[in-house]
Write an enzyme that holds these catalytic residues in place. Structure first.
Site, PDB file in Angstrom:
ATOM      1  N   ALA A  69      -4.430  14.730   5.349  1.00  0.00           N
ATOM      2  CA  ALA A  69      -4.166  13.474   6.054  1.00  0.00           C
ATOM      3  C   ALA A  69      -3.079  12.708   5.318  1.00  0.00           C
ATOM      4  O   ALA A  69      -3.121  12.578   4.098  1.00  0.00           O
ATOM      5  CB  ALA A  69      -5.443  12.642   6.107  1.00  0.00           C
ATOM      6  N   HIS A  83       1.539   5.372  -1.687  1.00  0.00           N
ATOM      7  CA  HIS A  83       1.182   6.550  -2.492  1.00  0.00           C
ATOM      8  C   HIS A  83       2.457   7.192  -3.018  1.00  0.00           C
ATOM      9  O   HIS A  83       3.309   7.607  -2.224  1.00  0.00           O
ATOM     10  CB  HIS A  83       0.420   7.575  -1.639  1.00  0.00           C
ATOM     11  CG  HIS A  83      -0.851   7.026  -1.081  1.00  0.00           C
ATOM     12  ND1 HIS A  83      -2.062   7.124  -1.748  1.00  0.00           N
ATOM     13  CD2 HIS A  83      -1.114   6.340   0.065  1.00  0.00           C
ATOM     14  CE1 HIS A  83      -3.001   6.532  -1.008  1.00  0.00           C
ATOM     15  NE2 HIS A  83      -2.454   6.052   0.077  1.00  0.00           N
ATOM     16  N   LEU A  84       2.578   7.278  -4.339  1.00  0.00           N
ATOM     17  CA  LEU A  84       3.792   7.853  -4.943  1.00  0.00           C
ATOM     18  C   LEU A  84       3.565   9.234  -5.536  1.00  0.00           C
ATOM     19  O   LEU A  84       4.518   9.904  -5.895  1.00  0.00           O
ATOM     20  CB  LEU A  84       4.333   6.941  -6.048  1.00  0.00           C
ATOM     21  CG  LEU A  84       5.100   5.705  -5.615  1.00  0.00           C
ATOM     22  CD1 LEU A  84       5.598   4.960  -6.849  1.00  0.00           C
ATOM     23  CD2 LEU A  84       6.272   6.060  -4.707  1.00  0.00           C
ATOM     24  N   ARG A  85       2.280   9.650  -5.674  1.00  0.00           N
ATOM     25  CA  ARG A  85       1.961  10.925  -6.346  1.00  0.00           C
ATOM     26  C   ARG A  85       2.494  10.897  -7.788  1.00  0.00           C
ATOM     27  O   ARG A  85       2.681   9.847  -8.363  1.00  0.00           O
ATOM     28  CB  ARG A  85       2.505  12.123  -5.563  1.00  0.00           C
ATOM     29  CG  ARG A  85       2.252  12.081  -4.046  1.00  0.00           C
ATOM     30  CD  ARG A  85       0.790  11.909  -3.676  1.00  0.00           C
ATOM     31  NE  ARG A  85       0.573  12.080  -2.232  1.00  0.00           N
ATOM     32  CZ  ARG A  85      -0.419  11.533  -1.562  1.00  0.00           C
ATOM     33  NH1 ARG A  85      -1.302  10.742  -2.165  1.00  0.00           N
ATOM     34  NH2 ARG A  85      -0.585  11.745  -0.284  1.00  0.00           N
ATOM     35  N   HIS A  89      -4.936  -0.769   5.657  1.00  0.00           N
ATOM     36  CA  HIS A  89      -4.530  -0.026   6.864  1.00  0.00           C
ATOM     37  C   HIS A  89      -5.522  -0.167   8.021  1.00  0.00           C
ATOM     38  O   HIS A  89      -6.142   0.809   8.438  1.00  0.00           O
ATOM     39  CB  HIS A  89      -4.267   1.452   6.563  1.00  0.00           C
ATOM     40  CG  HIS A  89      -5.217   2.129   5.607  1.00  0.00           C
ATOM     41  ND1 HIS A  89      -6.578   2.107   5.772  1.00  0.00           N
ATOM     42  CD2 HIS A  89      -5.008   2.845   4.488  1.00  0.00           C
ATOM     43  CE1 HIS A  89      -7.142   2.782   4.791  1.00  0.00           C
ATOM     44  NE2 HIS A  89      -6.212   3.236   4.005  1.00  0.00           N
ATOM     45  N   LYS A 143      -9.029  -0.350  -6.311  1.00  0.00           N
ATOM     46  CA  LYS A 143      -9.165   0.288  -4.999  1.00  0.00           C
ATOM     47  C   LYS A 143     -10.532   0.924  -4.841  1.00  0.00           C
ATOM     48  O   LYS A 143     -10.976   1.699  -5.696  1.00  0.00           O
ATOM     49  CB  LYS A 143      -8.077   1.354  -4.841  1.00  0.00           C
ATOM     50  CG  LYS A 143      -8.107   2.128  -3.519  1.00  0.00           C
ATOM     51  CD  LYS A 143      -7.608   1.295  -2.354  1.00  0.00           C
ATOM     52  CE  LYS A 143      -7.801   1.977  -1.018  1.00  0.00           C
ATOM     53  NZ  LYS A 143      -6.727   2.865  -0.632  1.00  0.00           N
ATOM     54  N   HIS A 190     -10.621   0.977   1.289  1.00  0.00           N
ATOM     55  CA  HIS A 190     -10.462   1.960   2.371  1.00  0.00           C
ATOM     56  C   HIS A 190     -11.709   1.812   3.233  1.00  0.00           C
ATOM     57  O   HIS A 190     -12.785   2.252   2.855  1.00  0.00           O
ATOM     58  CB  HIS A 190     -10.335   3.390   1.821  1.00  0.00           C
ATOM     59  CG  HIS A 190     -10.107   4.396   2.918  1.00  0.00           C
ATOM     60  ND1 HIS A 190      -8.911   5.075   3.059  1.00  0.00           N
ATOM     61  CD2 HIS A 190     -10.891   4.808   3.936  1.00  0.00           C
ATOM     62  CE1 HIS A 190      -8.988   5.862   4.127  1.00  0.00           C
ATOM     63  NE2 HIS A 190     -10.180   5.727   4.670  1.00  0.00           N
ATOM     64  N   HIS A 227       0.869  -1.199   0.000  1.00  0.00           N
ATOM     65  CA  HIS A 227       0.000   0.000   0.000  1.00  0.00           C
ATOM     66  C   HIS A 227       0.898   1.239   0.000  1.00  0.00           C
ATOM     67  O   HIS A 227       1.446   1.608   1.028  1.00  0.00           O
ATOM     68  CB  HIS A 227      -0.906   0.009   1.230  1.00  0.00           C
ATOM     69  CG  HIS A 227      -1.908   1.121   1.234  1.00  0.00           C
ATOM     70  ND1 HIS A 227      -3.247   0.929   1.509  1.00  0.00           N
ATOM     71  CD2 HIS A 227      -1.784   2.455   0.995  1.00  0.00           C
ATOM     72  CE1 HIS A 227      -3.890   2.078   1.439  1.00  0.00           C
ATOM     73  NE2 HIS A 227      -3.017   3.032   1.138  1.00  0.00           N
ATOM     74  N   ASP A 250       1.234   2.602   3.584  1.00  0.00           N
ATOM     75  CA  ASP A 250       0.373   3.764   3.385  1.00  0.00           C
ATOM     76  C   ASP A 250       1.192   5.042   3.475  1.00  0.00           C
ATOM     77  O   ASP A 250       0.675   6.088   3.909  1.00  0.00           O
ATOM     78  CB  ASP A 250      -0.797   3.787   4.373  1.00  0.00           C
ATOM     79  CG  ASP A 250      -1.879   4.783   3.966  1.00  0.00           C
ATOM     80  OD1 ASP A 250      -1.885   5.197   2.784  1.00  0.00           O
ATOM     81  OD2 ASP A 250      -2.694   5.160   4.819  1.00  0.00           O
TER      82      ASP A 250
HETATM   83  C1  NCD Z   1      -3.744   8.983   1.904  1.00  0.00           C
HETATM   84  C2  NCD Z   1      -3.239  10.025   0.898  1.00  0.00           C
HETATM   85  O1  NCD Z   1      -2.755  11.073   1.336  1.00  0.00           O
HETATM   86  O2  NCD Z   1      -3.292   9.764  -0.291  1.00  0.00           O
HETATM   87  N1  NCD Z   1      -3.827   9.602   3.192  1.00  0.00           N
HETATM   88  C3  NCD Z   1      -3.815   8.967   4.382  1.00  0.00           C
HETATM   89  O3  NCD Z   1      -3.973   9.634   5.416  1.00  0.00           O
HETATM   90  N2  NCD Z   1      -3.618   7.684   4.473  1.00  0.00           N
HETATM   91  C4  NCD Z   1      -5.031   8.440   1.449  1.00  0.00           C
HETATM   92  C5  NCD Z   1      -5.458   7.207   2.180  1.00  0.00           C
HETATM   93  O4  NCD Z   1      -4.858   6.127   2.032  1.00  0.00           O
HETATM   94  O5  NCD Z   1      -6.412   7.283   2.963  1.00  0.00           O
HETATM   95 ZN    ZN Z   2      -3.440   4.993   1.461  1.00  0.00          ZN
END
Ligand code: NCD
Ligand code: ZN
Length: 347
Positions: free
Chosen positions: A266, A18-20, A177, A102, A139, A16, A250
């Site tokens: 977040a 996030h790479l943007r 998560h 997802k 999620h 899990h 995450d």
């Molecule tokens: C994640 C994000 O910033 O993309 N943020 C987070 O707080 N985990 C999104 C997500 O997985 O809920």
């Molecule tokens: Zn996430």
């Protein structure tokens, strides 16, 4: 008992991440590539990854941003919306390029505005995923503004997840998560088609980290950190050797300006020290020898992918986490910024 000063484990994966995109991604992707052989790449870009074609293009941008000697494999996902069709699932399946889809309930978290508003209407898509044997990543929080933010995961289980598991017995589902004892129990008692990822920050911190002695936005993520009782349950599950609990950081970078503001985003960024953080949590639980299963075996087995060849080593050696990292036009404050770590990943 004497603790080892060095451990060697099969190369781990991050299930899990996030790479943007763009310059921000280029600044951070090498940190994950150093730690992990593969990662499930979350599709919640500003304009979400909703088609197979977009996922393949995104994958090409990730590969182009990697250091030249890297063999890191991004595993791509599609973002489900109200408009996703069973045909798109067939395309995803036959392309061989999509590892999972997802499900973000609309409004649950960062960039989830295009998410699903009514899960009941998603049935034809979930049926197509079940047929194609494509895992569903969830999620798991309800979005009803009436529901207390600390109860949203627990409420999601009864209201949404339980019915989904019952209706699609052949669909592999990852409850992403997990943060509560209720989620841990649900997964443990659930069928073999149900698994969960656990982040390092939910293993290491409870909600006091955000709120006690001052407000600390860099510990704010979704699902939000819970009370100590829940952290203890998560730690027990992750270190139990149970094959349906596995590593998913995450890691979710946001610029300093987007975090330290009146309404901050977040997300906790942990990619720079992910394995070190997990090692610390497992050591605290006295279960360091269970780290390899959790980090390197259970996820691959659940996704039905081969386990990685090669090994990585962690040494008991203190090092200081940088205060910030470059992040596109801005800067990024990592988990544990400026603090010292007990374990160090050896290149
Ligand atoms: C994640 C994000 O910033 O993309 N943020 C987070 O707080 N985990 C999104 C997500 O997985 O809920
Ligand atoms: Zn996430």
């Amino acid at each position: 008992m004497r603790m080892p000063d060095e451990i060697e484990i099969d190369r781990p994966d991050d299930w899990h991440l996030h790479l943007r995109d763009g310059a921000a991604m280029t600044d951070i992707v090498h940190l994950s590539a150093r730690q992990f052989a593969r990662a499930i790449i979350m599709p919640n870009l500003t304009s979400p990854v909703v088609t197979t074609e977009q996922a393949i293009e995104y994958r090409a941008r990730i590969l182009a941003a990697l250091p030249p000697d890297s063999d890191f494999t991004p595993l791509m996902t599609l973002y489900l919306t109200d408009r996703t069709t069973p045909e798109e699932i067939s395309r995803a399946h036959s392309s061989g390029a999509i590892a999972a889809c997802k499900l973000y309930p609309a409004g649950a978290t960062t960039n989830s505005d295009s998410g699903v508003t009514d899960i009941a209407r998603l049935s034809p898509v979930l049926e197509a995923m079940q047929r194609a044997d494509l895992p569903l990543l969830v999620h798991g929080e309800v979005t009803d503004p009436e529901v207390d933010i600390f109860d949203r995961e627990q409420r999601f289980i009864e209201a949404r997840l339980q019915p989904m598991v019952a209706e699609f017995p052949g669909l592999r589902i990852v409850f992403e998560h997990v943060t509560t004892a209720e989620a841990v129990d649900f997964v443990r008692e659930g069928p073999d088609t149900l698994a969960a990822t656990v982040t390092a920050h939910h293993l290491l911190f409870n909600r006091n980290a955000i709120l006690a002695g001052g407000i600390r936005p860099h510990y704010y993520c979704l699902p939000v950190l819970k009370r100590e009782r829940h952290r203890q349950t998560l730690l027990k599950a992750a270190t139990s050797g149970h094959p349906r609990f596995f590593l998913g950081t995450d890691s979710a970078p946001h610029s300093l300006g987007d975090k330290q503001t009146a309404c901050g985003c977040a997300g906790v960024f942990s990619a720079h020290a992910a394995l070190e953080c997990y090692a610390q949590a497992f050591e605290e639980a006295g279960e360091l020898d269970r780290l390899e299963g959790f980090a390197s075996h259970h996820g691959a087995d659940f996704y039905r992918l081969p386990r990685n060849a090669r090994k990585v080593r962690l040494r008991r050696e203190s090092w200081q986490v940088p205060a910030q990292y470059p992040f596109g036009d801005g800067r990024l404050v990592p988990l544990g910024a400026g603090e010292s770590m007990r374990w160090r990943l050896i290149d």
